[in-house]
Design an enzyme around this catalytic site. Structure first.
Site, short mmCIF file in Angstrom:
data_model
loop_
_atom_site.label_atom_id
_atom_site.label_comp_id
_atom_site.label_asym_id
_atom_site.label_seq_id
_atom_site.Cartn_x
_atom_site.Cartn_y
_atom_site.Cartn_z
N LYS A 183 31.01 43.70 48.58
CA LYS A 183 31.99 44.49 49.33
C LYS A 183 32.60 45.49 48.37
O LYS A 183 33.45 45.18 47.54
CB LYS A 183 33.12 43.61 49.90
CG LYS A 183 33.97 44.43 50.86
CD LYS A 183 35.43 44.01 50.91
CE LYS A 183 36.35 44.73 49.97
NZ LYS A 183 36.53 46.17 50.18
N GLU A 258 38.42 40.06 37.00
CA GLU A 258 38.71 41.15 36.05
C GLU A 258 39.88 41.92 36.62
O GLU A 258 39.74 42.62 37.63
CB GLU A 258 37.48 42.07 35.91
CG GLU A 258 36.24 41.40 35.35
CD GLU A 258 36.39 41.01 33.89
OE1 GLU A 258 37.30 41.53 33.21
OE2 GLU A 258 35.60 40.17 33.43
N CYS A 292 41.29 50.25 33.81
CA CYS A 292 42.01 49.00 33.56
C CYS A 292 42.28 48.78 32.08
O CYS A 292 43.28 48.17 31.71
CB CYS A 292 41.23 47.83 34.13
SG CYS A 292 39.52 47.82 33.57
N GLU A 391 51.66 47.82 35.17
CA GLU A 391 50.48 48.69 35.16
C GLU A 391 50.75 49.86 36.11
O GLU A 391 51.04 49.66 37.29
CB GLU A 391 49.26 47.90 35.64
CG GLU A 391 47.99 48.72 35.55
CD GLU A 391 46.78 47.96 36.05
OE1 GLU A 391 46.83 47.41 37.16
OE2 GLU A 391 45.78 47.93 35.32
#
Ligand code: NAD
Length: 484
Positions: A183, A258, A292, A391
């Site tokens: 997906k 992750e 990331c 973040e």
């Protein structure tokens, strides 16, 4: 439907996709809903894909389950040959892939070509070699320890590196003998369609790799919660990763996660400051900060702090925002209006918290039409403030001074994340000593290059498990102990 984007930028055959890819065929979705794909550079509608449903996920998992025994039992050399054919078919589409990523993500074409497409092609090539190796077996006393593929993998990926994030899961899963239901992110699904065009051309056995596009709450949840998915391999935000663990927990399914990062770039007093700042700014702004591993906290020794801030401001001034297809563009837009809004919110809060604006900011000019945010740098950022802790996932850098190495390490480790990081020093032994003290999954010393065969992943809330290379391959295997 009126679709935008000049034809030279996006292959026509890619714009309107109406099918899923299940059991080796392009199949019709169970429902009629669609997902509109937008150009973040212009805000225009550029394509449509089906919005899959739980019924589609069930059909895809059933196909993957049926394909599993045959694929798992196939010889390593046979799986390697399939991956090799996939590499050939994908490499033939490299230009289309780069242009598609430039359109649907907004990544500058040069970055899209070299990194967004170049890296996953390298990763796939590496897995042709890894797949061909006989499975690693080990003798411990009277035990023979063997590795077996884990089973059916549900792969859920984000939009920021639309091909790489997929390849980092699909290549090792197939190499290990697992079958996969993918997906991709609903924001960048067209890239996945090009991948499946290559899958069709390469002639992978039916059901080995299946595609169900759709939203997280519908397709993602159905896949992560499906009773017949053995491993959910997920890349995305920490919040979604936590939700996926809960969905997998009921049936004790394996998870590989992750997740996010807030990585520190530690610049010691004796560093080559010009290089450290130039590379550090480039790293923080790569892909418009939507990376990331971005080093979003620059920690600078107080003796070099003022000098570093001047260098940062000069470096940032060289980043031109604009059309991803303009060769002069170094930064594209953010992926969506919502993402740009979130990033602006972080900037506004940092200003309210008293951080000192060094470059960019809410008043800096940006191109009109798309979701552009000016590269922005704050100095004197408090290590505990939201800008140093959360973040941002946009082109925003926080610069923080430190007095000695112990303080630098303490600031760097003061994070719920631990994905990447950097250390700069003329003394490589001193840099290595600092690298060993950082609670993070990877550290680059003096700008050393990324290694796609080394394990990639995070400490703490940056994730569970590792991708890439032999360690990434191991994530898709179970160990079996046979006593003799
Ligand atoms: P996201 O978590 O919003 O979405 C990632 C994927 O999960 C998408 O395919 C989405 O549709 C799906 N999803 C969303 N909600 C879901 C749910 N409830 N159940 C199942 N699936 C669901 O993340 P994003 O915005 O696409 O990506 C940005 C985030 O990804 C950032 O936090 C970034 O740090 C992280 N990221 C991490 C890595 C890494 O390797 N560590 C790499 C890239 C991005």
């Amino acid at each position: 439907m009126d679709l935008a984007a000049p034809p030279s930028q996006l292959p026509d055959a890619l714009r309107l996709r109406r099918h899923l890819h299940i059991g080796g065929e392009w199949t019709h979705p169970a429902g009629a809903d669609v997902i509109d794909v937008e150009s973040p550079s212009t805000g225009e509608l550029i394509g449509q894909v089906p919005a899959g449903t739980a019924a589609d996920v069930d059909a895809a998992v059933t196909a993957a389950r049926a394909a599993f025994p045959g694929w798992a039992a196939s010889a390593p050399a046979e799986r390697a040959a399939h991956l090799d054919r996939l590499h050939t078919a994908l490499a033939a589409r490299a230009d289309d892939l780069a242009r598609t990523i430039a359109v649907e993500l907004g990544a500058p074409l040069k970055l899209a070509t070299r990194v967004q497409v170049g890296l996953p092609l390298t990763v796939l090539r590496d897995h042709v070699t890894l797949a061909a190796r006989p499975a690693v077996e080990e003798s411990i006393g009277n035990s023979l320890v063997v590795r077996e593929p884990i089973g059916v993998v549900g792969a859920i990926t984000p939009w920021n590196y639309p091909l790489h994030q997929v390849m980092a899961k699909v290549a090792p899963a197939l190499a290990a003998g697992c079958t996969v239901v993918l997906k991709p992110s609903e924001l960048t699904p067209l890239t996945a369609y090009l991948l499946f065009d290559a899958v069709t051309e390469a002639g992978l056995p039916p059901g080995v790799l299946n595609l169900v596009p759709g939203t997280g709450p519908v397709v993602g949840e159905a896949l992560a919660g499906h009773r017949d998915v053995d491993l959910v391999s997920f890349t995305g935000s920490t919040a979604t990763g936590s939700r996926i663990m809960r969905l997998a927990a009921d049936r004790i399914a394996r998870v590989a996660l992750e997740l996010g990062g807030k990585s520190a770039n530690v610049i010691l007093a004796d560093a080559d400051l010009a290089t450290a700042v130039k590379v550090g700014v480039g790293n923080a702004l790569l892909n418009s900060g939507q990376t990331c591993t971005a080093w979003t906290r620059m920690l600078v020794h107080r003796d070099r702090y003022a000098e570093a801030l001047d260098l940062v401001a000069t470096a940032v001034a060289g980043y031109r925002l604009g059309d991803p297809f303009d060769p002069a563009t170094r930064l594209g837009p953010l992926v969506s209006a919502a993402q740009a809004e979130r990033v602006r919110g972080h900037i506004d809060r940092a200003l309210a918290d008293g951080a000192r604006l060094v470059a960019g900011g809410p008043e800096a000019p940006v191109p009109g039409g798309g979701h552009f945010v000016a590269p922005t740098v704050f100095a004197d950022v408090h290590p505990a403030s939201p800008l140093a802790q959360e973040e941002v996932f946009g082109p925003v850098l926080a610069v923080i001074p430190f007095t000695d190495t112990d303080e630098a390490v303490a600031i760097a480790n003061n994070s719920r994340y631990g994905l990447a990081g950097a250390v700069w020093s003329a003394d490589t032994d001193a840099a290595l000593a600092v690298a060993r003290r950082l609670r993070t999954g990877a550290v680059d010393i003096n700008g050393a290059p990324f290694n796609p065969l080394a394990p990639f992943g995070g400490f703490k809330q940056s994730g569970i498990g590792r991708e890439l290379g032999v360690h990434g391959l191991a994530e898709f295997c179970e160990l079996k102990t046979i006593q003799r």
